[in-house]
Structures are given as structure tokens and as C-alpha cells.
Design an enzyme around this catalytic site. Structure first.
Site, PDB file in Angstrom:
ATOM      1  N   PRO A   2       2.480   6.694  49.281  1.00 57.21           N
ATOM      2  CG  PRO A   2       1.767   7.864  51.154  1.00 57.21           C
ATOM      3  CD  PRO A   2       1.838   6.484  50.582  1.00 57.21           C
ATOM      4  CE  LYS A  33      -2.946   7.931  51.306  1.00 50.41           C
ATOM      5  NZ  LYS A  33      -3.005   7.538  49.914  1.00 50.41           N
TER       6      LYS A  33
END
Length: 119
Positions: A2, A33
Site C-alpha cells: 500500500p 496489511k
């Protein structure tokens, strides 16, 4: 992988100490995440307006492979907006967040792509 990118007219001197690391934690939690995979880029002091004023505002983008979708994005928008309001004074009506769900072959890493790594 990300990546959160924030462009804001808030001056660099007004960005709180530790903001990058706090943002990493917020994005990691929102996108579900690990922190060690999150990249955060802040571009403070931008010459920008929103709604005809120069009050604190931003444009941001969250890019990720997966963990995005209509319901996910609503929840992430809420979490990110609340964080930016608390830390930078940017009202949720003064920031557009673009969510980009990338495909694994579109992101390079370790000299290859995530698609190739995951095979």
C-alpha cells in the site's frame, strides 16, 4: 505494498512530529496489511484551494493490491478523514481520496512484479 500519497496546503512546519509513522499505522490498520509494507508520501505546503478558499485542504490517494472495494473504501475514507482532521485540521469536506486497486502485474518489486513473486 500500500502507498498513501497526501498533497496538502498545510505547511511543513505545521505537520506534527511523528506524523509519517502515525500515518503508516493508520493506513496499515485501514487497509489490513502490515506496516512494513506501507509507504507514505506527504507533500506539504502545496499551493492549492478547495471550494474557493485556502483553508486547510488536501488531495490524497491510497494505492494497494487488493483489500479495496465499495464497503472497504467507505470505512477507509472514514478512518483517513478522521485522522487528517485530528492531526492536520483538514475537514472531511476538504479532501478527496482516490482509491486505486492495482493488479499484481502492475507493481514492480525486487526486480520483478508481485504477480511473478506470488506464482
Amino acid at each position: 505494498m500500500p502507498c498513501f500519497i497526501l498533497f496538502t496546503n498545510v505547511a511543513a512546519s505545521a505537520i506534527p512530529t511523528g506524523f509519517l509513522l502515525e500515518t503508516t499505522k493508520i493506513i496499515s490498520k485501514a487497509i489490513r496489511k502490515s506496516e512494513d509494507s506501507v509507504t507514505v508520501r506527504i507533500h506539504p505546503g502545496q499551493m492549492m484551494t478547495h471550494g474557493g478558499t485556502t483553508d486547510p485542504c488536501a488531495n490524497s490517494e491510497l494505492q494497494s493490491i487488493g483489500n479495496m472495494g465499495p464497503e472497504d473504501n467507505v470505512e477507509m475514507s472514514k478512518q483517513i478523514s478522521e485522522f487528517l482532521k485530528e492531526k492536520l485540521g483538514i475537514d472531511s469536506t476538504r479532501n478527496y481520496i482516490r482509491f486505486t486497486d492495482l493488479r499484481s502485474h502492475e507493481v514492480g518489486y525486487k526486480g520483478t512484479t508481485f504477480e511473478a513473486l506470488w506464482r
